[in-house]
Design an enzyme around this catalytic site. Structure first.
Site, short mmCIF file in Angstrom:
data_model
loop_
_atom_site.label_atom_id
_atom_site.label_comp_id
_atom_site.label_asym_id
_atom_site.label_seq_id
_atom_site.Cartn_x
_atom_site.Cartn_y
_atom_site.Cartn_z
N SER A 67 2.84 -0.14 3.08
CA SER A 67 4.25 0.12 3.33
C SER A 67 4.73 1.45 2.75
O SER A 67 4.20 2.50 3.09
CB SER A 67 5.03 -1.07 2.77
OG SER A 67 6.39 -0.98 3.07
N GLY A 501 8.13 -8.18 -8.30
CA GLY A 501 7.03 -8.93 -7.72
C GLY A 501 5.92 -8.01 -7.26
O GLY A 501 4.86 -8.46 -6.84
N THR A 502 6.14 -6.70 -7.32
CA THR A 502 5.14 -5.77 -6.78
C THR A 502 4.65 -4.75 -7.79
O THR A 502 3.68 -4.05 -7.54
CB THR A 502 5.73 -4.98 -5.58
OG1 THR A 502 6.84 -4.21 -6.07
CG2 THR A 502 6.19 -5.88 -4.47
C1 16G Z 1 8.23 -6.50 -1.16
C2 16G Z 1 9.00 -7.37 -0.20
C3 16G Z 1 10.43 -6.90 -0.07
C4 16G Z 1 11.07 -6.84 -1.43
C5 16G Z 1 10.24 -6.03 -2.39
C6 16G Z 1 10.77 -6.20 -3.78
C7 16G Z 1 8.10 -8.42 1.78
C8 16G Z 1 7.42 -8.21 3.08
N1 16G Z 1 8.37 -7.33 1.11
O1 16G Z 1 8.12 -5.20 -0.67
O2 16G Z 1 11.10 -7.81 0.73
O3 16G Z 1 12.35 -6.26 -1.35
O4 16G Z 1 8.91 -6.51 -2.39
O5 16G Z 1 9.93 -5.58 -4.69
O6 16G Z 1 8.40 -9.53 1.38
P1 16G Z 1 10.02 -5.89 -6.22
O7 16G Z 1 9.76 -7.36 -6.44
O8 16G Z 1 9.00 -4.99 -6.82
O9 16G Z 1 11.41 -5.51 -6.65
MG MG Z 2 7.43 -1.72 4.83
#
Ligand code: 16G
Ligand code: MG
Length: 545
Positions: A67, A501-502
């Site tokens: 992404s 979450g990422t």
């Molecule tokens: C991911 C999610 C997105 C969310 C982001 C938050 C999907 C396909 N993508 O990119 O929706 O806004 O994580 O990221 O679910 P964070 O948890 O690092 O703030």
């Molecule tokens: Mg994307």
């Protein structure tokens, strides 16, 4: 070819798991440096085959993308039979498979999953896959193909394409009435509906599209042909082969986090002209324009949700279906407080935790559910019952008939499987054309509260536990209470803390009635979070300025 464990073992030996890494199927699938993902993607191929077997041989999708992340990252996510994100209960199977230390262990894990879920491995399986433009994509596709072949499944390569296209292909393959299951089918369905919706409306001279130097470029080039002169789009940031260019100082995530125009568009976007940015896999969209004072103005996911929801509510009323179809909105805690206030006065609004699967699921509970994250990911879902009502409704007047036709065309224009930057872009242009709005009028529906997002590097982000759709912390103890007391001191203040979450960080969001106050509030809450995590106080301010 049939399912044979010996076969899987032979292939698996060619895709050994690196010893040191632990993988986790998170909010957006597996995501890390692209060169760490070979074994993971191979195993995802097998898992996708198992899921297809479990679901009556319906096609399952796999998208290889990271992404908006930097170019060296990559990732992989699975797509369920109706084109939605993978059901949460399978995320753990994905994680367990990815972390099996050897071929033998992998075989055991697979056998366990097959037994546990009672999967009939004699069933045929179909996997549809695509990838974005990242340099590591090609070899990862080869690993995926090995996984699919090892499991005896049939693969269908959608090539280099966007995330929303792969979601569409999966849905259309499994539900014949959704559309033709080809990329051409995707563009034709969407643009035919667009042309009907804007017929007879005044045209704009041009719309600037920032393609983030990613796969959106290819899709936007094709879209441009399908659109012809019905919407003149000018494509920018289209360098898909320049090393390091992907998402670099451009794209939807850059615009949202920096709250500024990508430097590459300076001088290209003229005052009052509209522009928009896609992200690296074209499932997010940000709009913007330059106002009369030559100031950059951003129109984010909240603004899109507001515009679209108001339009749909009007059409439902105008078609005589008021009372039969309930339109609702789904947001997350990141939605600007001003948007929530504006919407709550008009519609039912739900707040859910971050992540597309939560929004999508909640939107399904409305007859027409509009969901958008502030970061630009969103779509509109029309329930099955709503589709039937639309098909059977008999309007009393020509005006009602016209409104009904518009709603039916919207169901075709909108990619109902997932957020889709190109489909959402056309949707926005339809509404603006109908309302005769420029960016300025759209922007003036409500005024965003100034806000600030900061990340704090902490020892253990799992120490931060949230409740109430991530708006409140339950742990560490007393921190929420101190945040509450602080927030009271700010005019229009609101702040929340959640673990990402990422990324391995904790995020702090704050808004207040002035920019200075929003910054100050965010800074102070971040300080509390940092102190709470036992960080080195000499490093404190630098971590989040
Ligand atoms: C991911 C999610 C997105 C969310 C982001 C938050 C999907 C396909 N993508 O990119 O929706 O806004 O994580 O990221 O679910 P964070 O948890 O690092 O703030
Ligand atoms: Mg994307």
């Amino acid at each position: 070819m049939s399912f044979a464990y010996e076969n899987i073992a032979t292939f698996s030996d060619r895709h050994p798991k690196p010893t040191y890494y632990q993988y986790q199927y998170g909010t957006a699938g597996f995501r890390t440096l692209g060169d760490r993902l070979d074994s993971v993607v191979f195993r995802v191929g097998i898992l996708a085959a198992l899921r297809s077997m479990k679901h009556n041989s319906h096609a399952i999708g796999v998208m290889i993308t990271a992404s908006h992340n930097p170019e060296q990252d990559n990732g992989v996510k699975l797509i369920d039979p109706r084109g939605e994100m993978l059901e949460a209960s399978w995320e753990v199977h994905a994680t367990t498979m990815a972390n099996a230390r050897s071929t033998e262990e992998l075989i055991e894990v697979i056998q366990h999953i097959v037994d546990l879920l009672n999967i009939d491995t004699t069933r045929p399986a179909v996997v549809i896959y695509g990838r974005d433009t990242r340099p590591t994509g090609e070899s990862l596709v080869a690993a995926l193909q090995d996984g699919i072949q090892a499991a005896g499944a049939r693969g269908r390569d959608a090539g280099i394409t966007t995330t929303p296209v792969v979601h569409y292909l999966v849905r259309a393959t499994n539900s014949k009435d959704y559309g033709e299951a080809t990329e051409a089918g995707y563009f034709t369905k969407m643009t035919d509906a667009y042309k009907k919706l804007v017929a007879g409306r005044p045209k704009i001279s041009s719309l600037l599209v920032d393609c983030a130097n990613g796969v959106g470029t290819m899709a936007a080039e094709k879209l441009k042909e399908y659109l012809g002169d019905t919407l003149p789009i000018i494509l920018e940031n289209t360098s898909t082969t320049t090393p390091g260019a992907l998402n670099h100082a451009c794209g939807a995530d850059y615009v949202k986090t920096m709250q500024r125009l990508p430097p590459s568009l300076n001088g290209k976007l003229t005052p009052t002209q509209r522009g928009c940015s896609l992200d690296g896999d074209a499932d997010r969209l940000m709009y913007f324009y330059i106002d009369e004072k030559r100031q950059f103005r951003m129109l984010d996911g909240d603004k899109i949700a507001t515009l679209v929801a108001a339009f749909i509510v009007d059409l439902v009323k105008a078609s005589g279906l008021q009372g039969q179809i309930r339109v609702g909105i789904v947001q997350t805690a990141y939605a600007n407080g001003a948007s929530t206030k504006y919407l709550t006065q008009r519609l039912p609004v739900k707040c859910v935790p971050t992540g597309v699967k939560h929004l999508h699921h909640a939107a399904e509970s409305f007859d027409i559910g509009v969901y958008f994250e502030a970061n630009g990911h969103g779509t509109v879902l029309f329930s099955r019952n709503t589709q039937e009502i639309l098909e059977n409704h008999e309007p009393n007047t020509p005006a009602q008939q016209t409104a009904l036709n518009h709603i039916i065309n919207l169901t075709k224009l909108i990619n109902q499987t997932v957020g889709d930057a190109l489909s959402d872009m056309l949707l926005v242009e339809v509404v603006l054309a109908h309302k005769s709005y420029s960016g300025i009028e759209w922007d003036s529906l409500y005024t965003d509260l100034p806000n600030r997002l900061v990340k704090v590097v902490v020892g253990d982000r799992n120490a931060f536990v949230t409740t109430d759709a991530e708006r409140r912390l339950v742990s560490p103890p007393t921190l929420q209470q101190r945040i509450d007391e602080l927030v009271l001191k700010y005019d229009g203040g609101r702040a929340f803390v959640r673990p990402s979450g990422t990324e391995d960080v904790v995020r702090v969001y704050a808004e207040a009635s002035t920019r200075a106050q929003a910054d100050d509030l965010a800074f102070r809450v971040a300080g509390m979070v940092y102190d709470e995590s036992g960080g080195d106080s000499t490093k404190r301010p630098k971590e989040f300025i």
